[in-house]
Design an enzyme around this catalytic site. Structure first.
Site, PDB file in Angstrom:
ATOM      1  N   ARG A 290      -8.747   1.038  10.937  1.00 59.90           N
ATOM      2  CA  ARG A 290      -8.223   0.078  11.443  1.00 59.90           C
ATOM      3  C   ARG A 290      -9.539  -1.562  11.612  1.00 59.90           C
ATOM      4  NH1 ARG A 290      -2.392   0.265   9.736  1.00 59.90           N
ATOM      5  NH2 ARG A 290      -1.276  -0.810  10.928  1.00 59.90           N
TER       6      ARG A 290
ATOM      7  N   LYS B 130       1.592  -0.895   0.219  1.00 63.74           N
ATOM      8  CA  LYS B 130       0.044   0.214  -0.257  1.00 63.74           C
ATOM      9  C   LYS B 130       0.852   1.117  -0.389  1.00 63.74           C
ATOM     10  CE  LYS B 130      -1.804  -1.509   3.626  1.00 63.74           C
ATOM     11  NZ  LYS B 130      -1.676  -2.286   4.382  1.00 63.74           N
TER      12      LYS B 130
ATOM     13  N   ARG C 236       0.335  -9.702  13.184  1.00 71.84           N
ATOM     14  CA  ARG C 236      -0.667  -8.406  12.397  1.00 71.84           C
ATOM     15  C   ARG C 236      -1.337  -8.985  10.930  1.00 71.84           C
ATOM     16  NH1 ARG C 236       4.890  -5.736  10.112  1.00 71.84           N
ATOM     17  NH2 ARG C 236       3.711  -3.999   9.715  1.00 71.84           N
TER      18      ARG C 236
ATOM     19  N   ARG D 167      12.220  -2.470  10.376  1.00 75.33           N
ATOM     20  CA  ARG D 167      11.066  -1.784  11.222  1.00 75.33           C
ATOM     21  C   ARG D 167      11.258  -2.325  12.376  1.00 75.33           C
ATOM     22  NH1 ARG D 167       5.292  -0.494   7.801  1.00 75.33           N
ATOM     23  NH2 ARG D 167       4.396  -1.535   9.574  1.00 75.33           N
TER      24      ARG D 167
ATOM     25  N   ARG E 238      12.008  -6.028   3.285  1.00 72.78           N
ATOM     26  CA  ARG E 238      12.076  -4.618   3.925  1.00 72.78           C
ATOM     27  C   ARG E 238      12.978  -3.823   4.797  1.00 72.78           C
ATOM     28  NH1 ARG E 238       5.647  -2.205   5.194  1.00 72.78           N
ATOM     29  NH2 ARG E 238       6.286  -2.670   6.884  1.00 72.78           N
TER      30      ARG E 238
HETATM   31  P1  AMP Z   1       1.968  -0.214   9.716  1.00 66.45           P
HETATM   32  O1  AMP Z   1       2.508   1.382   9.303  1.00 66.45           O
HETATM   33  O2  AMP Z   1       0.574   0.851   8.725  1.00 66.45           O
HETATM   34  O3  AMP Z   1       1.730  -1.792  10.042  1.00 66.45           O
HETATM   35  O4  AMP Z   1       1.152  -0.109  11.375  1.00 66.45           O
HETATM   36  C1  AMP Z   1       2.287  -0.018  11.896  1.00 66.45           C
HETATM   37  C2  AMP Z   1       1.960   0.043  13.540  1.00 66.45           C
HETATM   38  O5  AMP Z   1       1.000   0.233  14.050  1.00 66.45           O
HETATM   39  C3  AMP Z   1       0.635  -1.314  13.519  1.00 66.45           C
HETATM   40  O6  AMP Z   1       0.368  -2.573  13.865  1.00 66.45           O
HETATM   41  C4  AMP Z   1      -0.713  -1.057  14.968  1.00 66.45           C
HETATM   42  O7  AMP Z   1       0.477  -1.152  15.702  1.00 66.45           O
HETATM   43  C5  AMP Z   1      -0.011   0.604  14.802  1.00 66.45           C
HETATM   44  N1  AMP Z   1      -1.141   1.406  13.589  1.00 66.45           N
HETATM   45  C6  AMP Z   1      -1.294   2.290  12.870  1.00 66.45           C
HETATM   46  N2  AMP Z   1      -2.272   2.213  11.805  1.00 66.45           N
HETATM   47  C7  AMP Z   1      -3.270   2.051  13.364  1.00 66.45           C
HETATM   48  C8  AMP Z   1      -4.614   2.369  13.690  1.00 66.45           C
HETATM   49  N3  AMP Z   1      -5.154   2.584  11.910  1.00 66.45           N
HETATM   50  N4  AMP Z   1      -4.925   2.001  14.434  1.00 66.45           N
HETATM   51  C9  AMP Z   1      -4.842   0.943  15.138  1.00 66.45           C
HETATM   52  N5  AMP Z   1      -3.110   1.392  15.230  1.00 66.45           N
HETATM   53  C10 AMP Z   1      -2.499   1.325  14.370  1.00 66.45           C
END
Ligand code: AMP
Length: 217
Positions: free
Chosen positions: A85, A13, A168, A157, A124
């Site tokens: 989410r 994404k 996840r 990361r 990544r």
């Molecule tokens: P991402 O970069 O989208 O994979 O997000 C990394 C981490 O940030 C996730 O595993 C969650 O811990 C937190 N996170 C990101 N977006 C959200 C969201 N909309 N709601 C809750 N936690 C989030």
């Protein structure tokens, strides 16, 4: 134009969002990136969310809703990546949009098989300086482990490890997949096959909405 990108971790994404940003001057609101910035800068919010992000858990809805809300009200072309989410966040988003006379144009759901997602996350790396994202096979840096743009070292990361990947992914399937039906019911959902090279995925995205073929929107 307001676009939501949905899909499991590692599906690409972010990479598509960055291409849209370059081509159409979208502002990207990435909830994960907002949180990682707070963690990097060691803010109060950063210290609060770091254990959750490191464990692959979701941070509290109200916290992320407020962070996104502040940025949504800038208007212009916006891509929301990683938010909403879950259903509660989606409801909050709709309320914010309604209160501000804005509307959602498109929700894209990116799909790829689990083994593809896993490999992408293993490969990544992100820049510790400017957050540029690399794939060590498909899009490696010119100098080993050094960012092409700012010269800072690259890192993995916090949450890109194999055990956390499963957590996840399961969290995505339980919390986020109800959103797919929600946006399909609203008639704004388009499916994207993300098990293809980035450019092919990007062209599918451009073909998903007539607005992308217009000069301005
Ligand atoms: P991402 O970069 O989208 O994979 O997000 C990394 C981490 O940030 C996730 O595993 C969650 O811990 C937190 N996170 C990101 N977006 C959200 C969201 N909309 N709601 C809750 N936690 C989030």
């Amino acid at each position: 134009m307001l676009v939501i990108l949905l899909g499991p971790p590692g599906v690409g994404k972010g990479a598509v969002a960055r291409k849209l940003k370059d081509a159409y001057a979208f502002e990207i609101i990435s909830s994960g990136e907002l949180l990682r910035r707070e963690i990097r800068e060691n803010t109060e919010i950063g210290r609060q969310v770091e254990p959750l992000v490191s464990a692959g858990a979701l941070v509290p809805d109200d916290l992320i809703i407020n962070m996104v809300k502040e940025r949504l009200l800038t208007r212009g072309n916006i891509i929301l990546e990683g938010f909403p989410r879950n259903v509660r966040q989606a409801d909050a988003l709709e309320q914010i949009l309604e209160d501000n006379g804005l509307q959602l144009d498109l929700a894209l759901i990116f799909n790829a098989p689990e083994d593809v997602l896993k490999t992408r996350l293993q490969q990544r790396r992100i820049c510790t300086g400017c957050n540029a994202v690399y794939h060590m096979i498909n899009c490696p840096p010119i100098r080993e482990n050094i960012c092409n743009h700012c010269g800072s070292p690259l890192t993995k990361r916090l949450d890109d490890d194999e055990v956390l990947f499963r957590t996840r992914l399961e969290r995505y399937l339980s919390s986020s997949s109800p959103l797919i039906d929600h946006y399909r019911d609203l008639g704004i959902l388009k499916d994207i096959n993300a098990d293809l090279p980035l450019l092919d995925v990007y062209y599918q995205v451009l073909g998903s909405n007539v607005k992308f073929t217009q000069e301005s929107f």
